[in-house]
Design an enzyme around this catalytic site. Structure first.
Site, mmCIF file in Angstrom:
data_model
loop_
_atom_site.group_PDB
_atom_site.id
_atom_site.type_symbol
_atom_site.label_atom_id
_atom_site.label_comp_id
_atom_site.label_asym_id
_atom_site.label_seq_id
_atom_site.Cartn_x
_atom_site.Cartn_y
_atom_site.Cartn_z
ATOM 1 N N ALA A 73 28.809 -25.974 -9.385
ATOM 2 C CA ALA A 73 29.306 -24.903 -8.520
ATOM 3 C C ALA A 73 30.801 -24.671 -8.673
ATOM 4 C CB ALA A 73 28.992 -25.225 -7.055
ATOM 5 N N VAL A 109 8.745 -18.643 -3.631
ATOM 6 C CA VAL A 109 7.585 -18.417 -4.491
ATOM 7 C C VAL A 109 7.565 -19.434 -5.626
ATOM 8 C CG1 VAL A 109 6.359 -16.752 -5.926
ATOM 9 C CG2 VAL A 109 7.725 -15.935 -4.009
ATOM 10 N N GLY A 111 7.584 -22.616 -5.852
ATOM 11 C CA GLY A 111 8.320 -23.883 -5.751
ATOM 12 C C GLY A 111 9.386 -24.070 -6.804
ATOM 13 N N ILE A 131 9.352 -23.525 -10.038
ATOM 14 C CA ILE A 131 9.474 -22.565 -11.142
ATOM 15 C C ILE A 131 10.495 -21.510 -10.746
ATOM 16 C CG2 ILE A 131 8.280 -20.895 -12.603
ATOM 17 C CD1 ILE A 131 5.656 -22.216 -11.925
ATOM 18 N N LYS A 177 3.064 -14.235 -1.570
ATOM 19 C CA LYS A 177 3.929 -14.489 -2.734
ATOM 20 C C LYS A 177 3.821 -13.364 -3.753
ATOM 21 C CE LYS A 177 3.730 -19.519 -2.181
ATOM 22 N NZ LYS A 177 2.908 -20.711 -2.496
ATOM 23 N N GLY A 216 5.953 -29.260 -2.980
ATOM 24 C CA GLY A 216 6.456 -30.631 -3.001
ATOM 25 C C GLY A 216 7.909 -30.665 -2.600
#
Lengths: 429, 429
Positions: free
Chosen positions: B33, B132, B134, B136, B205, B302
Site C-alpha cells: 500500500a 462474489v 471469495g 477469486i 452474485k 472460507g
C-alpha cells in the site's frame, strides 16, 4: 470528454490489434477510461505496407522520433519487439515525458532495473501486462489482486507454442520434429522457434513473475532450464501410460533458503488442472497463504488476446491506476529486491528417470545402488518387454534434491549395461 | 510512513481473518500500500466473546457508532452481514466521510443503486471484491483487466456449498439429503442452507457480475433460478453415464435481444474445465471479443480466501486505485444501465429431459410428437431397462428456447403414460 493521445511504435500483428480496438471501439475504451483514448501516431518501418487495420490519414509515420518528440502524446505502446533498439526507444520515450506500455518480455527481462529506474527518475510509468501470458491478466492479479498474500509457489505454462506442440505429441503420438513442422505451417510456431522451444521465453517470463510474486530479481539466464526440443516421444508415451501429461512448466517456489526457480518439461499428474491445459493456451497456478490456490487459464499469445492486455494497460495508464501501482511497488528497484534466489542443486522434487539398458541380470541392482548411494528412494519402477537389444527401465523417485539426482544420473550413465540415458524429468502431483 | 486507519464492523469468521492479516502482516500490507494499514477499531456485538485473533486493547468496541463517528478512521470494512441493518451502517459510514469495503453480496444485490449513489454524493467509494467468488479476484478482473473487451458470456460456479454437495453426490452416489447433512457436519453448509441450495446466493452474485461485465442492472429476484435442493440422484447418475457432470451454474449471455440470465443445475460436458471444478471451489469462465476465453478457479468462501479479497480492497482503497475506478465506472448509476435484460423464454439452450413413463407401446411416439409440436429436435435418446412399473426415458435436445421446452414439458407431463416428470436441466458443451 478529455482526450489521452496514444502513440504506437510498431504496427505488426499485436500493434494492428491494438489500433483496431482503439479505432473501432472508442465508445468502449472511453467508458472504461472516463476519457477518449485517441490514436495519434503509429510509427512503422514502411508506411506503404498493407495492414490488417484501417488507419486514418496522418497517423502512420516511418519516424519513431516523430512519436518521441510529439508533446501532445501522453502514452506510447512499444510493440516493435527486439531488445537493444527497443531499450533505446523506451528510454527516449520516458525522457520525453511519456508513459510507456510494452508487451516486450525480453526487454524487461534484460533491462528491467535500468528501465524502471529511468521511469522513476523521469516521473513516468511502465506497464507490461501483455509481456507475460498474453490475455491472462497475471501481472494485475499478482501486483494488485493478491496483495494481501505471501505467494508460496507459482507454476506456469507460459509458452503457447510449446504447449501446442506437447498437446499434439500426446494426442497424436507424433515425434517432436513432425509436430514442430506442422505448428510452423499453422502459424503456431515461428520460422526460428529456438527461443520458444529451448525454454528461453519461459525463463524470461518466469523471471518477471518471480519479481512480482516474490520480490526476487533473478537473472533469467541463471534459471536452470530445459526445453522441449530434446524431448523424446518415448517419454511422452510412457508418461501417458503412467497417468501423466508432459507440460513445459516454469516453477517458482519459496523455500527457507530462498526462491527456487526452474524451467523444464515436467510430468503433471492427470487431474491437476495444469494437465488439461491444451493447445496454445497458457495457465498459471498460484498458491498463497491467504487465498490458498488460484488457477488462471487463457490464451497466451495471438493478436487480439495480446492487444486486450495492451489496451487494458493503456486504459489503466490513462485513468491513473498505473501511476499509483507503479509508485507504490517500486518494481525492479534495489529496494524491491528482498528474496534471494536459492541454490538450484537444493531444489526438492520428484523425478522420472528412463534408462535404456542391456536386458541382463543385475542391471536394476546397479541402478538402485546408484540411487541409494545418493539417498534417493524409489517410488515405482517399470520395465517393459522389448525385442530390442536394450530395454527401457523407468523409475519414479520420491522427493529428493536436484543435486542428488544429478549425481545419481551421472553415475547411472556410466554403468556398463546402460546404453542411453538416464532421461530425467521432474514430476508434479 | 503514513498511516491509513481501518475500522471493522463485525469480527466473525471473515472479520477475524481480516484482523489477523492486518495485525500479523503489517510489513506486507505496508509494502503493497505504500503506507501503514492500521487497525483502529473493530465493532462487535459482544467484546467479551473469545475470538480467533488477538486484538490489542482498545480496538474492540460494542458501539458501531463509535466507528462511524471516529474522524481518524479512513476506511471501514462492513463484515456484519445481513441486509437492512448493514444498509443503514454503510450509509452512515459514507455520510461520515469514510470509504467502505464490503463482502456483503446480498446488500449490494438489494441496494446497489442507492448505496453507490450515496457514495458518489458523499465523495466516497465502495469496494466489494469479496462479495462474489471469495478468493477469486473476479471483480477486479471484470472491472479493470478486461476493460478492452466486450464480454460475450460469463458462466460461474459461484456457490461453494452447492459445488461441495454436487461433487459428493457424483463421487459417492449419495442422495442430496444425506450429503447436505454431512456438509453441515463438516461446516461446508449453514444450519439453514436455504439461500445457498435454492440458488438465491448464486442469483445475487450473478446479478452483480452481470452489472460489471455487461452494464446491466438486473433485479436478482427476476433471474430464473432452480436450486440443487430438488435435484434427484437419478439425474446425477444418468448425467455421469452420458459423460456429463452436474454443476449449479449462473449464466449470463449477451444476445441480440439483451442479456439472458439463468441459475440452475446444468449438465456440463466432461472436458469443459467447469466440469472438473470440485469440492467447495468456485470458478468463472468468461468469453470476450478480444481475449477469447478466460477461466479462473479458486476458493469461493472460507475465512482466509475471503479475507484476502477484503484486504486487497483495503489496500486498493488506501492506495487510491479504488477511487479512480469508482469515479470512472459509475457503477449502479442510471448512466451505467446500458444493457436490457432479455425475455427468459427466448433463451437458447440444449436440454436434458427425463420422464418416468409406463413401459407400453406408443409412449416415445407421444413424447416425440409433443417435442415436434414445439419445433424441438431430439439429439439423443435413452431408455433404460427396469423391473419397475415405469421406466426412465432420457432425451437430449438440440438447441431450442426455454419457452418452447417449457410448453413441451407441460404437454408431456399431461400424457397418460407419464407417471412423473419431465425433469428438465440445461446442458452445456
Amino acid at each position: 470528454m478529455e482526450k489521452t493521445k496514444i502513440g504506437l511504435i510498431g504496427l505488426g500483428t499485436v500493434g494492428s490489434g491494438v489500433a483496431q480496438i482503439l479505432l473501432d471501439h472508442g465508445d468502449r475504451t472511453a467508458r472504461q477510461a472516463g476519457r477518449v483514448l485517441w490514436l495519434e501516431k503509429a510509427a512503422v518501418r514502411d508506411p506503404k505496407k498493407p495492414r490488417g487495420c484501417d488507419v486514418p490519414d496522418g497517423v502512420l509515420t516511418d519516424d519513431i522520433d516523430a512519436v518521441v518528440a510529439d508533446p501532445s502524446i501522453d502514452v506510447v505502446a512499444e510493440l516493435m519487439g527486439g531488445v537493444e533498439r527497443a531499450r533505446e526507444v523506451v528510454l527516449a520515450l520516458l525522457n520525453s515525458g511519456k508513459d510507456v506500455v510494452t508487451a516486450n518480455k525480453a526487454l524487461i527481462a534484460a533491462h528491467g532495473p535500468e528501465l524502471f529506474d529511468a521511469a522513476r527518475a523521469a516521473g513516468r510509468t511502465i506497464a507490461f501486462e501483455a509481456a507475460v501470458a498474453g490475455g491472462i491478466p497475471i501481472i494485475a492479479n499478482l501486483s494488485q489482486c493478491l496483495s494481501a498474500n505471501q505467494v508460496e509457489s507459482l507454476t506456469g505454462i507460459l509458452n503457447g507454442t510449446c504447449n501446442f506442440i506437447l498437446s499434439k505429441m500426446h494426442r497424436e503420438g507424433a515425434p517432436y520434429a513432425d509436430v514442430l513442422a506442422e505448428a510452423q505451417r499453422l502459424g503456431y510456431a515461428e520460422a526460428d522457434p529456438a527461443m520458444d522451444v529451448d525454454g528461453t521465453d519461459t525463463a524470461q517470463k518466469l523471471a518477471i513473475l518471480a519479481h512480482l510474486a516474490f520480490g526476487a530479481r533473478p537473472d533469467w539466464r541463471a534459471i536452470p532450464r530445459t526445453g522441449i526440443d530434446t524431448l523424446d516421444l518415448a517419454d511422452v508415451k510412457m508418461a501417458q501410460e503412467l497417468g501423466y501429461t508432459i507440460k513445459l512448466l516454469g516453477v517458482a517456489e519459496l523455500t527457507a533458503k530462498g526462491l527456487q526457480l526452474s524451467v523444464g518439461p515436467t510430468l503433471v499428474k492427470n487431474g491437476n488442472p495444469m494437465a488439461d491445459v491444451s493447445g496454445p493456451m497458457n495457465a498459471v497456478r498460484i498458491t498463497a497463504d491467504a487465498v490458498g490456490e488460484l488457477f488462471l487459464q487463457g490464451p497466451g499469445a495471438g493478436q487480439m488476446p495480446t492487444a486486450s492486455a495492451v489496451v487494458a494497460d493503456l486504459i489503466d495508464t490513462a485513468v491513473g491506476r498505473t501511476r499509483l501501482t507503479f509508485q507504490t511497488l517500486k518494481l525492479w528497484s534495489a529496494e524491491s529486491d528482498r528474496t534471494p534466489v536459492a541454490d538450484p542443486a537444493e531444489a526438492l522434487a520428484k523425478f522420472y528417470l528412463r534408462v535404456e539398458a542391456a536386458d541382463e541380470p543385475g542391471v536394476l541392482a546397479q541402478i538402485a545402488a546408484a540411487l541409494a548411494a545418493e539417498g534417493i528412494s524409489i517410488a515405482s519402477f517399470q520395465q517393459q518387454a522389448s525385442e530390442a537389444a536394450t530395454v527401457p527401465l523407468v523409475l519414479m523417485t520420491h522427493e529428493t534434491t536436484e543435486g542428488a539426482v544429478s549425481r545419481a544420473c551421472e553415475a547411472i550413465g556410466k554403468l556398463k549395461p546402460v546404453a542411453a540415458g538416464p532421461v530425467r524429468l521432474r514430476v508434479v502431483g
